[in-house]
Motif scaffolding. Structure first.
Motif, short mmCIF file in Angstrom:
data_model
loop_
_atom_site.label_atom_id
_atom_site.label_comp_id
_atom_site.label_asym_id
_atom_site.label_seq_id
_atom_site.Cartn_x
_atom_site.Cartn_y
_atom_site.Cartn_z
N LEU A 109 0.88 -0.58 -0.49
CA LEU A 109 0.50 -0.36 0.03
C LEU A 109 1.26 1.69 -0.04
N TYR A 110 1.98 1.23 0.55
CA TYR A 110 2.96 2.79 0.61
C TYR A 110 3.58 2.64 -0.42
N GLN A 111 3.85 1.76 -1.59
CA GLN A 111 4.03 1.67 -3.08
C GLN A 111 3.01 2.09 -4.10
N GLY A 112 1.92 1.89 -3.55
CA GLY A 112 0.95 2.90 -4.35
C GLY A 112 0.52 4.01 -3.92
N LEU A 113 0.59 4.95 -2.82
CA LEU A 113 0.09 5.71 -2.27
C LEU A 113 2.23 6.75 -2.59
N LEU A 114 3.23 6.14 -2.34
CA LEU A 114 3.94 7.10 -3.03
C LEU A 114 3.85 7.19 -4.51
N PHE A 115 3.08 5.79 -5.19
CA PHE A 115 3.01 6.64 -6.55
C PHE A 115 2.20 7.95 -6.81
N LEU A 116 0.90 7.75 -6.33
CA LEU A 116 -0.25 8.55 -6.37
C LEU A 116 0.73 10.05 -6.53
N THR A 117 2.00 10.36 -5.31
CA THR A 117 2.02 11.21 -4.98
C THR A 117 3.12 12.33 -6.07
N LEU A 118 3.42 10.92 -7.23
CA LEU A 118 4.25 11.72 -7.91
C LEU A 118 3.69 11.82 -9.11
N LEU A 119 2.15 11.78 -9.57
CA LEU A 119 1.43 11.17 -10.09
C LEU A 119 0.91 13.12 -10.80
N PRO A 120 1.12 13.96 -11.78
CA PRO A 120 0.88 15.22 -12.24
C PRO A 120 -0.24 16.10 -12.05
N ALA A 121 -1.45 16.40 -12.21
CA ALA A 121 -2.43 17.02 -11.43
C ALA A 121 -4.00 17.17 -12.77
N THR A 122 -4.63 16.52 -11.98
CA THR A 122 -5.83 16.55 -12.89
C THR A 122 -5.71 18.06 -13.51
N VAL A 123 -6.96 18.13 -15.14
CA VAL A 123 -7.11 18.77 -16.17
C VAL A 123 -8.98 18.94 -15.49
N GLN A 124 -9.51 18.76 -15.63
CA GLN A 124 -10.54 19.71 -15.82
C GLN A 124 -11.29 19.44 -14.23
N SER A 125 -11.03 18.59 -13.28
CA SER A 125 -11.97 18.76 -11.68
C SER A 125 -11.09 20.11 -11.12
N SER A 126 -9.36 20.33 -11.82
CA SER A 126 -8.67 21.57 -11.33
C SER A 126 -9.56 22.80 -11.65
N ILE A 127 -9.88 23.31 -12.63
CA ILE A 127 -10.14 24.08 -13.58
C ILE A 127 -11.96 24.45 -13.33
N ALA A 128 -12.94 22.80 -13.43
CA ALA A 128 -13.82 23.55 -12.74
C ALA A 128 -13.96 24.13 -11.15
N PHE A 129 -13.17 23.52 -10.22
CA PHE A 129 -13.42 23.93 -8.94
C PHE A 129 -12.73 25.32 -9.33
N THR A 130 -11.59 25.48 -9.48
CA THR A 130 -11.34 26.93 -9.63
C THR A 130 -11.89 27.96 -10.10
N SER A 131 -12.85 27.99 -11.38
CA SER A 131 -13.96 28.30 -11.54
C SER A 131 -15.50 28.71 -10.44
N ILE A 132 -15.63 27.52 -9.70
CA ILE A 132 -16.92 27.58 -8.90
C ILE A 132 -16.36 28.13 -7.86
N ALA A 133 -14.54 28.52 -7.72
CA ALA A 133 -14.82 29.40 -6.10
C ALA A 133 -14.39 30.65 -6.74
N ARG A 134 -14.38 30.98 -8.24
CA ARG A 134 -13.95 32.41 -8.64
C ARG A 134 -12.86 32.13 -8.75
N GLY A 135 -12.20 31.99 -8.87
CA GLY A 135 -10.59 31.76 -9.04
C GLY A 135 -10.01 32.83 -10.23
N ASN A 136 -8.80 32.38 -10.34
CA ASN A 136 -8.49 32.69 -11.95
C ASN A 136 -8.13 31.24 -12.81
#
Length: 350
Positions: free
Chosen positions: A112-139
């Motif tokens: 499980l630690y191997q999976g946890l470490l792997f997820l910390t190395l991944l890039p960010a999401t695209v759709q949800s990052s943009i959607a949440f920023t828009s909902i929060a009236r961000g840039n």
């Protein structure tokens, strides 16, 4: 001119709607259940494995075909913001992942630690990052560029970081980077080369290609979890270990959300930019992580590696949905417009 009086109720933050499980997460859980009950065995296992490899190539070809290099380069004007997001995504997150090794084996099993470490190395999401920023009236424009840069850099940085950090865990060897280049970078580059001719076609068929994306990921998950079931990997997973993993991931998400908020303020970013940094810097991409795991961890090991990522994906959606609605309601109550600069003095978490 003073504003007309409005009902008191309009000045109060909106009550968050009832949280719902992401339909795609429900489909993933259903796929895991099917793999547990009817795993691919015998001659079917190699066939599903080959199909999953082809699905990964299709996914990254489509990523390349959709990514507008011109828009990405134009976004470099806000290099401080993008650099902050990248530093959190590929710097702070991996450091926290390495620090979590202290929890092995008392809290987390090595798998499980191997999976946890792997997820910390991944890039960010695209759709949800943009959607949440828009909902929060961000840039929102900055969020589009930051999420795009994160995905682009992740195709190179995630395998390199995995080769360095996961090699000590017995999961990835340095030679795997070349295999990653063949299975991920080449299809991505082909999509970029063909983009001038197929961009309009992909835009017209966005809904169908979205189903192809999700279907490809489900196929990869089924193949990985089938191998895990046949290989007996699930015997290493117990309910207490699963609960401990959820607790560790909740702490990880809380630390990163707090760190991105404090760093954004400390560096002097305006309110809209801070919102973009928080939502882009705290996400990890399931869409990129599942196919990468299939390449980095062939066979039964990929099942347990993907599990922490699936749980973290749903957790980040739930928490960030609440934050985005709360910050958006506060911005609206403060008279914020669509321009983030109009509310730079607003504290998102006040």
């Amino acid at each position: 001119m003073p504003r007309p009086n409005r009902p008191l109720r309009s000045h109060l933050p909106r009550r968050p709607a009832r949280l719902r499980v992401d339909p795609f997460i429900a489909a993933l859980l259903g796929t895991v259940a099917v793999a547990a009950l009817l795993p691919a065995r015998g001659a079917a296992a190699p066939a599903f494995s080959d199909a999953a490899t082809g699905a990964v190539a299709v996914l990254f070809f489509l990523y390349g075909a959709r990514l507008s290099a011109r828009e990405a380069w134009e976004g470099l004007k806000q290099w401080r913001l993008h650099g902050t997001v990248l530093a959190v995504t590929f710097g702070l997150f991996p450091l926290l992942g390495v620090a979590a090794h202290l929890l092995v084996p008392t809290v987390l099993s090595p798998q499980l630690y191997q999976g946890l470490l792997f997820l910390t190395l991944l890039p960010a999401t695209v759709q949800s990052s943009i959607a949440f920023t828009s909902i929060a009236r961000g840039n929102t424009a900055a969020a589009v560029c930051s999420a795009t840069f994160s995905s682009l850099f992740g195709i190179v940085l995630t395998p390199l970081l995995a080769a360095v950090l996961l090699h000590t865990e017995g999961g990835v060897s340095p030679g795997t980077v070349l295999e990653i280049a063949e299975q991920l970078l080449l299809p991505f580059a082909a999509g970029q080369v063909l983009r001038p001719w197929i961009a309009a076609w992909t835009a017209r068929h966005r809904a169908v290609l979205g189903l192809v994306d999700r279907g490809s990921i489900l196929l990869v998950v089924y193949s990985a979890f089938s191998a895990a079931v046949v290989g007996g990997v699930w015997s290493a997973l117990s309910l207490p270990r699963l609960a401990a993993l959820l607790g560790v991931e909740a702490a990880l998400l809380g630390l990163v959300l707090t760190a991105t908020l404090l760093v954004g303020r400390r560096l002097g970013f305006g309110r809209g930019d801070v919102v973009a940094i928080v939502f882009c810097g705290s996400k990890k991409s399931l869409a990129s992580g599942v196919p990468m795991a299939a390449v980095l961890f062939p066979g039964a090991a990929a099942g347990l590696v993907v599990l922490p990522l699936m749980l973290f994906h749903q957790l980040q959606l739930m928490v960030c949905a609440v934050l985005a609605r709360r910050w958006g309601a506060q911005a609206e109550g403060a008279g914020a417009t669509a321009q983030p600069a109009a509310v730079q003095a607003l504290d998102p978490v006040a």
